[in-house]
Design a protein around this motif. Structure first.
Motif, mmCIF file in Angstrom:
data_model
loop_
_atom_site.group_PDB
_atom_site.id
_atom_site.type_symbol
_atom_site.label_atom_id
_atom_site.label_comp_id
_atom_site.label_asym_id
_atom_site.label_seq_id
_atom_site.Cartn_x
_atom_site.Cartn_y
_atom_site.Cartn_z
ATOM 1 N N ASP A 1 -38.793 30.518 -2.931
ATOM 2 C CA ASP A 1 -40.032 30.246 -2.209
ATOM 3 C C ASP A 1 -40.677 28.911 -2.646
ATOM 4 O OD1 ASP A 1 -42.432 30.371 -0.935
ATOM 5 O OD2 ASP A 1 -42.903 32.441 -1.544
ATOM 6 N N PRO A 2 -40.914 27.996 -1.705
ATOM 7 C CA PRO A 2 -41.592 26.736 -2.052
ATOM 8 C C PRO A 2 -42.980 26.973 -2.658
ATOM 9 C CG PRO A 2 -40.649 26.616 0.154
ATOM 10 C CD PRO A 2 -40.497 28.031 -0.302
ATOM 11 N N PRO B 1 -41.612 22.141 -1.849
ATOM 12 C CA PRO B 1 -42.309 22.829 -2.934
ATOM 13 C C PRO B 1 -43.774 22.375 -3.008
ATOM 14 C CG PRO B 1 -40.210 21.953 -3.696
ATOM 15 C CD PRO B 1 -40.410 21.440 -2.300
ATOM 16 N N LEU B 2 -44.661 23.338 -3.273
ATOM 17 C CA LEU B 2 -46.100 23.069 -3.203
ATOM 18 C C LEU B 2 -46.521 21.838 -4.010
ATOM 19 C CD1 LEU B 2 -48.836 23.944 -2.148
ATOM 20 C CD2 LEU B 2 -49.040 25.493 -4.088
ATOM 21 N N LYS B 3 -46.020 21.767 -5.255
ATOM 22 C CA LYS B 3 -46.430 20.629 -6.108
ATOM 23 C C LYS B 3 -46.029 19.305 -5.477
ATOM 24 C CE LYS B 3 -46.347 22.215 -10.853
ATOM 25 N NZ LYS B 3 -45.430 22.359 -11.959
ATOM 26 N N SER B 4 -44.797 19.240 -4.952
ATOM 27 C CA SER B 4 -44.334 17.983 -4.330
ATOM 28 C C SER B 4 -45.131 17.687 -3.076
ATOM 29 C CB SER B 4 -42.869 18.061 -3.912
ATOM 30 O OG SER B 4 -42.096 18.561 -4.926
ATOM 31 N N ALA B 5 -45.494 18.755 -2.356
ATOM 32 C CA ALA B 5 -46.245 18.543 -1.113
ATOM 33 C C ALA B 5 -47.624 17.958 -1.439
ATOM 34 C CB ALA B 5 -46.364 19.859 -0.356
ATOM 35 N N ILE B 6 -48.257 18.493 -2.483
ATOM 36 C CA ILE B 6 -49.577 17.957 -2.862
ATOM 37 C C ILE B 6 -49.418 16.518 -3.351
ATOM 38 C CG2 ILE B 6 -51.508 18.195 -4.494
ATOM 39 C CD1 ILE B 6 -51.091 21.263 -4.290
ATOM 40 N N SER B 7 -48.334 16.261 -4.106
ATOM 41 C CA SER B 7 -48.203 14.867 -4.585
ATOM 42 C C SER B 7 -47.872 13.916 -3.443
ATOM 43 C CB SER B 7 -47.263 14.687 -5.765
ATOM 44 O OG SER B 7 -46.125 15.386 -5.620
ATOM 45 N N ASN C 1 -42.920 22.305 6.316
ATOM 46 C CA ASN C 1 -41.628 21.666 6.050
ATOM 47 C C ASN C 1 -40.840 22.270 4.893
ATOM 48 O OD1 ASN C 1 -42.654 19.989 7.972
ATOM 49 N ND2 ASN C 1 -41.767 18.158 7.102
ATOM 50 N N GLY C 2 -41.379 23.289 4.261
ATOM 51 C CA GLY C 2 -40.639 23.966 3.194
ATOM 52 C C GLY C 2 -40.532 23.152 1.923
#
Ligand code: NAP
Length: 501
Positions: free
Chosen positions: A329-330, A107-113, A104-105
């Motif tokens: 880049d996310p 950002p990695l940190k937000s995706a993990i949270s 889904n594009g």
């Protein structure tokens, strides 16, 4: 991305992901799959199954047959299973976060949270099991009633709950429906958003490993435009909990008939900024509120209505901060990344172009590369522009300058949406008065609109939704009271004595 987690092997062959019915991962008999591509670099993330109507039937039949057994599992055991699921989410959050970023594009940190926040919701839902405690009452409160009537009221599940989620929080906004549904003893059929299906489907492994019995939790994948109507009008669905656009939500309400619905829909949250607002705090809230996850949030700041004395400086500072946002880049946690797909970029660009045609001032942004749109600030937006009313769901913040508080309230309320509103001021009395006038589910004073924390009630009015979510509210809304009335005999009455002299 290499999958090093052995438990996930069962749900895919190479890049082909399966769907989940009755505790089994299956390939659709349709022979068709849908390819999910990374919106940042266009690489294939995987292929999901395009399920058939017969497979929808099977999922719902299995869910229906499992309700009784699951309902009879003690609440404390259901709560323990939710906690185990939360542990697994935390354990696998890095892998799932990376997958979500690719899909889904985000950002990695937000995706993990997002994964960890879902684990929090599962734990908190398990902790809230006492919301299901019942009551007893005698019937002698109203005239004509008597103590010989005693009611026992307790909560029972609704049956088979259909959970449909949106693309922007595909794991969290299905998870936040599934946890209360399962705690209250319902069985579940989940239909995740197509873009987000791969990450969301991992809930199948997680719940299976945590101990949810086969049939209680099922996943159907495929395009909403193809199987959606069949799912939502199925006679064996007893409740629908949906998050998505107002357009799909309204359609669902028309088709679904008399079954209970919980709808979380679109928004056009407006921030009213009064002359005495704390400038620094307001700028920070607007920039973060408008541009986090590229504005693809239901509660993004989607309009700003500044009063005359603060408008110039506020816009100048917002532009200054917006220009500092990193883009790209996310995986590098850039603030601004790709929108979900090129259609969405085209739509947002259309809204910007319409505003430009009608004389808007573009203060920054309005540039596109691939699926990335540069964060855009628009000044002197007028009410004849589409961006004043339509939900952009992209990185654009329109400023509609107002002359009076009354005008700000009117423009806020003239929207078809009614999700959240914001007021920035140091005059709390005035803020409370304005808050009472706003036709929204929630008003934030001196803060950006936001869904959490998840134990707060989350409510959309008008085209923004129906019903309240939030941990204890979801538990109540996904169960119903059942009443058993004991009518005692006259014999019992004779035994009772009143010996007051
Ligand atoms: P969407 O296009 O309405 O899709 C939402 C879900 O509905 C997807 O799973 C979609 O499946 C499915 N669907 C589509 N047609 C259907 C049909 N006829 N029957 C049943 N299901 C159907 O929304 P989205 O673009 O994913 O999400 C963005 C929207 O959600 C925005 O408007 C945003 O404001 C809103 N949202 C609201 C909240 C809130 O809490 N209020 C939170 C997040 C997002 P496919 O993906 O296969 O089409």
């Amino acid at each position: 991305m290499i999958n090093k987690i052995q438990e996930f092997n069962v749900m895919r062959e190479n890049l082909n992901y399966k769907f989940f019915i009755n505790g089994e991962w299956r390939v659709s008999t349709s022979g068709k799959t849908i390819t999910i591509k990374n919106p940042f670099n266009n690489e294939i993330v995987g292929n999901i199954q395009a399920c058939t109507k017969e497979e929808v039937d099977q999922a719902i039949i299995n869910a229906k047959q499992s309700v009784n057994c699951w309902e009879n599992t003690p609440i404390r055991e259901r709560a323990e299973i939710l906690k185990k699921a939360a542990n697994l989410m935390n354990k696998w959050s890095d892998y799932l976060g990376e997958l979500l970023m690719n899909e889904n594009g985000k950002p990695l940190k937000s995706a993990i949270s997002e994964i960890k926040r879902t684990a929090l919701i599962f734990n908190a839902t398990a902790e809230a099991k006492s919301e299901l405690v019942g009551t007893t009452m005698t019937g002698d409160i109203l005239e004509g009633g008597s103590r010989e009537k005693i009611s026992i009221t307790y909560r029972v599940p609704l049956g088979v709950v259909l959970c449909i989620g949106p693309f922007n929080y595909p794991f969290n906004l299905t998870g936040s429906k599934i946890a209360p549904a399962l705690l209250t003893g319902n069985s579940v059929v989940m239909k995740p958003s197509t873009e987000g299906s791969i990450t969301a489907s991992h809930l199948g492994i997680i719940l299976d490993k945590a101990g949810v019995p086969p049939g209680v939790f099922n996943i159907i994948t495929g395009r909403g435009s193809e199987i959606g109507d069949y799912l939502i009008s199925h006679p064996d669905i007893n409740m629908i909990n949906f998050t998505g656009s107002s357009k799909t939500g309204k359609h669902l309400a028309e088709v679904a008939g008399m079954i209970p619905l919980l709808l979380e829909l679109g928004g056009k949250d407006a921030a009213i900024v009064l002359n005495d607002a704390d400038l620094k705090k307001t700028v920070k809230s607007i920039v973060s509120g408008a541009f986090s996850y590229n504005g693809q949030r239901c509660t993004a700041v989607k309009r700003v209505l500044p009063m005359p004395d603060i408008a110039d400086i506020l816009i100048e500072k917002v532009v200054e901060e917006t220009k500092k946002l990193s883009i790209g880049d996310p995986a590098e946690n850039k603030s601004i990344g790709p929108l979900i797909n090129s259609n969405q970029c085209d739509y947002v660009q259309e809204l910007i172009d319409d505003a430009i045609d009608k004389g808007v001032e573009v203060k920054c942004g309005n540039k596109r590369e691939g699926n990335i749109l540069w964060p855009t600030v628009l000044d002197k937006v007028t009410v004849d522009m589409r961006i004043a009313w339509e939900e952009q769901f992209g990185p654009v913040v329109p400023f509609i300058r107002v002359k009076t508080i009354e005008e700000a309230i009117k423009i806020s309320n003239d929207s078809e949406y009614g999700l959240q509103g914001m007021i920035f001021t140091n005059n709390i009395d005035l803020a409370l008065n304005i808050a009472q006038e706003l036709e929204v589910g929630t008003v934030q004073i001196n803060g950006q609109s936001s869904r959490g924390p998840d134990h707060f009630p989350f409510i959309g009015t008008k085209a923004s939704g129906m019903g309240a979510q939030g941990i204890k509210y979801s538990i109540k809304n996904m169960s119903r009271p059942k009443v058993i009335v004991m009518n005692l005999s006259e014999k019992g009455k004779l035994l009772r004595k009143c010996d007051i002299d």
